[in-house]
Design a protein around this motif. Sequence first.
Motif, mmCIF file in Angstrom:
data_model
loop_
_atom_site.group_PDB
_atom_site.id
_atom_site.type_symbol
_atom_site.label_atom_id
_atom_site.label_comp_id
_atom_site.label_asym_id
_atom_site.label_seq_id
_atom_site.Cartn_x
_atom_site.Cartn_y
_atom_site.Cartn_z
ATOM 1 N N VAL A 2 51.079 49.631 38.579
ATOM 2 C CA VAL A 2 50.485 48.519 39.313
ATOM 3 C C VAL A 2 51.255 48.298 40.609
ATOM 4 O O VAL A 2 50.669 48.159 41.691
ATOM 5 N N LEU A 5 49.629 38.935 38.726
ATOM 6 C CA LEU A 5 49.916 40.213 38.062
ATOM 7 C C LEU A 5 51.376 40.629 38.180
ATOM 8 O O LEU A 5 51.712 41.777 37.865
ATOM 9 N N ILE A 32 35.539 34.835 35.090
ATOM 10 C CA ILE A 32 36.451 35.709 35.837
ATOM 11 C C ILE A 32 35.961 35.838 37.280
ATOM 12 O O ILE A 32 36.752 35.854 38.218
ATOM 13 N N ARG A 39 41.704 42.123 40.482
ATOM 14 C CA ARG A 39 42.775 41.365 41.136
ATOM 15 C C ARG A 39 43.807 42.298 41.755
ATOM 16 O O ARG A 39 44.352 42.026 42.827
ATOM 17 N N LEU A 40 44.082 43.415 41.070
ATOM 18 C CA LEU A 40 44.990 44.406 41.633
ATOM 19 C C LEU A 40 44.413 44.995 42.917
ATOM 20 O O LEU A 40 45.136 45.194 43.907
ATOM 21 N N ARG A 95 52.913 42.235 35.238
ATOM 22 C CA ARG A 95 52.312 43.511 34.807
ATOM 23 C C ARG A 95 52.639 44.653 35.766
ATOM 24 O O ARG A 95 52.053 45.728 35.653
ATOM 25 N N GLU A 129 41.498 42.044 35.776
ATOM 26 C CA GLU A 129 42.841 42.308 36.271
ATOM 27 C C GLU A 129 42.845 43.470 37.262
ATOM 28 O O GLU A 129 43.562 43.441 38.270
ATOM 29 N N GLN A 130 42.039 44.489 36.994
ATOM 30 C CA GLN A 130 41.951 45.601 37.937
ATOM 31 C C GLN A 130 41.369 45.134 39.268
ATOM 32 O O GLN A 130 41.794 45.578 40.337
ATOM 33 N N HIS A 155 37.178 33.029 39.281
ATOM 34 C CA HIS A 155 38.604 33.177 39.604
ATOM 35 C C HIS A 155 38.788 34.139 40.778
ATOM 36 O O HIS A 155 39.614 33.882 41.670
ATOM 37 N N LEU A 205 44.918 47.549 32.253
ATOM 38 C CA LEU A 205 44.453 46.231 32.675
ATOM 39 C C LEU A 205 42.982 46.039 32.341
ATOM 40 O O LEU A 205 42.208 46.998 32.270
ATOM 41 N N SER A 206 42.591 44.789 32.166
ATOM 42 C CA SER A 206 41.176 44.461 31.974
ATOM 43 C C SER A 206 40.433 44.639 33.300
ATOM 44 O O SER A 206 41.048 44.827 34.358
#
Length: 229
Positions: A96, A127, A172, A145-146, A130, A142-143, A175, A138-139
């Motif tokens: 990440v 993150l 999500i 957000r990355l 992580r 989360e991906q 967010h 990652l979910s």
Amino acid sequence: MIQFHNVTLRYPTGHEALKRVSFRLPRGSFHFLTGHSGAGKSSVLRLIYRAAFPSEGSVLVDGRDVARLTRGQLPALRRGIGVIFQDFKLLYDRSVFDNVALAMEVAGHEPARIPGQVRRALQNVGLLERMHQNPITLSGGEQQRLAIARATVNRPPLVIADEPTGNLDKEIGRHIMALFEGLHRQGTTVLVATHDLDLAAELAHPRLDMRDGALLHTAPQPISDEDAA
């Protein structure tokens, strides 16, 4: 910041992905680009960072006609644009942290600056804890957000996103939109392509509605002949 003037994008098959599209987005604004799949939203974004060339008309970013930029000028254009792709385009052979750091390395930042700025970018999207993991763990949210952290770590003045909530549930998605709102409050120009009209309606930002390659509705900053001159 962004100007399209009578832009047509025509493929060799003769299909017109865009048909005489004109609009102007001021610096520091937040707009949604809406329409069904195939309406032309992704084509608009690709023209902005010059992954495609207009067949007719002009695309200007900060007053520069992007189609006329030389190969040597293109990296500077793209360093000023944070692009968030629908399919993330993450590197699964890197951590990440390294996914985000690579964006700074490519931009030529001093190595000593990179760790601190990467950590801040990851903290902004939740993150940081992580950062040593592989993105594959990652979910989907989360991906995404990355991908936002990677696109914004260099603090570009313009961020464009292609269906950033397309494969995420509503909560999500909200967010993710809150992250774009935060960027906008910091002065970043934001353009988000989405087919989710309900989600776009929850935020009080102007929309550019597209259908079959044509712009149906523009925000209250239409391009004028004087602007295009």
